[in-house]
Motif scaffolding. Sequence first.
Motif, PDB file in Angstrom:
ATOM      1  N   GLN A 276       0.714  -1.315   0.039  1.00 17.49           N
ATOM      2  CA  GLN A 276       0.223  -0.224   0.058  1.00 17.49           C
ATOM      3  C   GLN A 276       1.237   1.453  -0.058  1.00 17.49           C
ATOM      4  N   ASP A 277       0.736   2.184  -0.395  1.00 16.86           N
ATOM      5  CA  ASP A 277       1.031   3.527  -0.528  1.00 16.86           C
ATOM      6  C   ASP A 277       0.252   4.201   0.373  1.00 16.86           C
ATOM      7  N   ILE A 278       1.886   4.704   1.317  1.00 17.75           N
ATOM      8  CA  ILE A 278       1.166   6.037   2.403  1.00 17.75           C
ATOM      9  C   ILE A 278       1.560   7.040   1.779  1.00 17.75           C
ATOM     10  N   THR A 279       0.372   7.892   1.877  1.00 17.09           N
ATOM     11  CA  THR A 279       1.137   8.859   0.945  1.00 17.09           C
ATOM     12  C   THR A 279       0.100  10.790   2.395  1.00 17.09           C
ATOM     13  N   ILE A 280       0.561  11.806   1.651  1.00 21.49           N
ATOM     14  CA  ILE A 280       0.732  12.719   2.092  1.00 21.49           C
ATOM     15  C   ILE A 280       0.079  13.875   1.000  1.00 21.49           C
ATOM     16  N   HIS A 281      -0.513  14.626   1.634  1.00 25.47           N
ATOM     17  CA  HIS A 281      -1.356  15.610   0.438  1.00 25.47           C
ATOM     18  C   HIS A 281      -1.578  16.636   1.936  1.00 25.47           C
ATOM     19  N   GLY A 282      -1.596  17.711   1.156  1.00 28.94           N
ATOM     20  CA  GLY A 282      -2.319  19.420   1.967  1.00 28.94           C
ATOM     21  C   GLY A 282      -1.973  20.625   1.014  1.00 28.94           C
ATOM     22  N   CYS A 283      -2.060  21.498   1.301  1.00 27.01           N
ATOM     23  CA  CYS A 283      -1.967  23.086   1.757  1.00 27.01           C
ATOM     24  C   CYS A 283      -1.758  24.332   2.503  1.00 27.01           C
ATOM     25  N   GLY A 284      -1.847  25.036   2.016  1.00 31.45           N
ATOM     26  CA  GLY A 284      -1.378  26.269   3.341  1.00 31.45           C
ATOM     27  C   GLY A 284       0.429  25.871   3.525  1.00 31.45           C
ATOM     28  N   LEU A 285       0.614  25.368   4.230  1.00 33.29           N
ATOM     29  CA  LEU A 285       2.603  24.961   4.409  1.00 33.29           C
ATOM     30  C   LEU A 285       3.052  23.985   4.073  1.00 33.29           C
ATOM     31  N   MET A 286       3.707  23.282   3.687  1.00 30.99           N
ATOM     32  CA  MET A 286       5.130  21.869   3.618  1.00 30.99           C
ATOM     33  C   MET A 286       4.940  21.021   4.350  1.00 30.99           C
ATOM     34  N   PRO A 287       4.771  19.868   3.961  1.00 29.53           N
ATOM     35  CA  PRO A 287       4.893  19.283   5.258  1.00 29.53           C
ATOM     36  C   PRO A 287       5.983  19.852   6.240  1.00 29.53           C
ATOM     37  N   ASN A 288       7.281  20.698   6.053  1.00 33.04           N
ATOM     38  CA  ASN A 288       8.347  20.466   6.463  1.00 33.04           C
ATOM     39  C   ASN A 288       8.450  21.830   7.401  1.00 33.04           C
ATOM     40  N   GLN A 289       7.554  22.745   7.105  1.00 30.10           N
ATOM     41  CA  GLN A 289       7.163  23.717   8.023  1.00 30.10           C
ATOM     42  C   GLN A 289       5.908  23.069   8.698  1.00 30.10           C
ATOM     43  N   PHE A 290       5.227  22.325   8.663  1.00 29.28           N
ATOM     44  CA  PHE A 290       4.214  21.926   9.533  1.00 29.28           C
ATOM     45  C   PHE A 290       4.411  20.910  10.739  1.00 29.28           C
ATOM     46  N   VAL A 291       4.039  22.198  11.898  1.00 26.60           N
ATOM     47  CA  VAL A 291       4.909  20.633  13.765  1.00 26.60           C
ATOM     48  C   VAL A 291       4.430  18.957  13.265  1.00 26.60           C
ATOM     49  N   TRP A 292       4.716  18.281  13.976  1.00 28.01           N
ATOM     50  CA  TRP A 292       4.497  17.434  14.106  1.00 28.01           C
ATOM     51  C   TRP A 292       3.087  17.398  14.939  1.00 28.01           C
ATOM     52  N   PRO A 293       1.983  17.488  15.383  1.00 26.47           N
ATOM     53  CA  PRO A 293       1.550  18.014  17.308  1.00 26.47           C
ATOM     54  C   PRO A 293       1.410  16.840  18.135  1.00 26.47           C
ATOM     55  N   LEU A 294       1.573  15.664  17.642  1.00 23.54           N
ATOM     56  CA  LEU A 294       1.348  14.078  18.653  1.00 23.54           C
ATOM     57  C   LEU A 294       2.447  13.603  19.198  1.00 23.54           C
ATOM     58  N   GLN A 295       3.362  14.513  20.374  1.00 23.70           N
ATOM     59  CA  GLN A 295       5.009  13.834  20.697  1.00 23.70           C
ATOM     60  C   GLN A 295       4.716  14.065  21.785  1.00 23.70           C
ATOM     61  N   PRO A 296       4.671  12.788  22.764  1.00 26.43           N
ATOM     62  CA  PRO A 296       4.541  12.586  24.080  1.00 26.43           C
ATOM     63  C   PRO A 296       5.459  13.249  25.008  1.00 26.43           C
ATOM     64  N   GLU A 297       5.358  13.630  26.341  1.00 25.69           N
ATOM     65  CA  GLU A 297       5.717  14.351  26.954  1.00 25.69           C
ATOM     66  C   GLU A 297       6.606  13.523  27.368  1.00 25.69           C
ATOM     67  N   GLU A 298       6.284  12.261  28.073  1.00 30.11           N
ATOM     68  CA  GLU A 298       7.272  11.404  28.802  1.00 30.11           C
ATOM     69  C   GLU A 298       7.484  10.287  27.769  1.00 30.11           C
ATOM     70  N   ASP A 299       8.712   9.087  28.914  1.00 28.27           N
ATOM     71  CA  ASP A 299       9.179   8.042  27.893  1.00 28.27           C
ATOM     72  C   ASP A 299       7.945   7.505  27.405  1.00 28.27           C
ATOM     73  N   PHE A 300       8.314   6.975  26.131  1.00 31.37           N
ATOM     74  CA  PHE A 300       6.857   6.583  25.255  1.00 31.37           C
ATOM     75  C   PHE A 300       7.237   5.000  25.027  1.00 31.37           C
ATOM     76  N   VAL A 301       6.545   4.652  24.591  1.00 28.25           N
ATOM     77  CA  VAL A 301       6.497   2.610  24.684  1.00 28.25           C
ATOM     78  C   VAL A 301       5.183   2.401  24.050  1.00 28.25           C
ATOM     79  N   THR A 302       4.954   2.998  22.267  1.00 23.75           N
ATOM     80  CA  THR A 302       3.429   2.627  21.783  1.00 23.75           C
ATOM     81  C   THR A 302       3.133   0.822  22.246  1.00 23.75           C
ATOM     82  N   LEU A 303       1.376   0.375  22.045  1.00 24.76           N
ATOM     83  CA  LEU A 303       1.235  -0.306  22.080  1.00 24.76           C
ATOM     84  C   LEU A 303       1.472  -1.466  21.095  1.00 24.76           C
ATOM     85  N   ALA A 304       1.808  -0.464  19.789  1.00 26.14           N
ATOM     86  CA  ALA A 304       2.439  -1.271  18.512  1.00 26.14           C
ATOM     87  C   ALA A 304       4.017  -2.725  18.626  1.00 26.14           C
TER      88      ALA A 304
END
Length: 316
Positions: A276-304
């Motif tokens: 499958q081709d994981i895709t990215i689309h958008g407008c207004g800002l480029m991805p390297n101008q968009f802050v990724w908003p979901l950044q854990p505040e403490e040590d994080f081990v995903t359920l994955a």
Amino acid sequence: RLAPRAAMGNAFTQFDCQQEDVGGKVLCVRQTFEGEPNEDIDETEEVGDTDFKVHMLICGLDYTGDRNWAGQKPLDTGFAWQMMDQLATASGCETVKKLWNTQCTKAGVLGAIEEVGSLCEAGDYFVFYYTGHGDRLPDDDGDEVSGMDSAMCLLGPDGQVEPRQSYWLRDDDFAQAIVDAVDAEANVIVLADCCHSGTIMDVAHSMWSGRRALSITGCSDKQTSAGTGKGGMFSRALCRAVQDLQSEAESGYMCSKLYNKTLAKYREFKLPSHTQDITIHGCGLMPNQFVWPLQPEEDFVTLANTNYRDFELNIS
């Protein structure tokens, strides 16, 4: 009309989009972007302004109880749904609203978008996540070159997935609901782990004029997104990417870095029988101008990255 600009790296197409009416009046001017399938995009070491609040809506269905085709083989989406809930909580989101199965009607999802989206102020982030079936419906307003709308396969008030023309949520209606609810100066991120989801946010539409929005989805419009028995490949790759980046980019990072790391984790754990081709689309800002908003505040081990034992769904 779309006028291609210089590509961002070798894996990006950027457009200047200017639409005019018959009298030549400019209706909207905006920039949109589209990543090449499963190819890395340009990154930056900038971390951006992190002084914002995140308001997140998490939607998921496994279709248990449906008496049609979807209920005959319920999905493994409960695992991914809980992974995203874990990530949102660890990241200190101001709002985390969750909808599961029969709560995911068209009215329920649109109402939740209005509720959560209206909380966003200028500079904040509205994040929407969906895991469930996705499909395509014949375009009903002539705005799709392919002749098909992308759609989320939601349930009706009766808990059933059919009739689709009445119960499913089209990309046009989904996008309009976000635009109507979210402050024009806020940022929008849509994450969709479902089939036929590449353009689910429809950012080429004029309704997005002047806005900042980005989508990362599990596959293109013509593809299917794979499950693993414990959540979708895309959701698992994204959550693993966040865990890795917590140590690799401690001061923060942009969506471009998150996207590239997600691709790397997808390749690392990819099912040999499915692509499958994981895709990215958008407008207004480029991805390297968009802050990724979901950044854990403490040590994080995903359920994955953990073994699921005595798994119970928590929809509270």
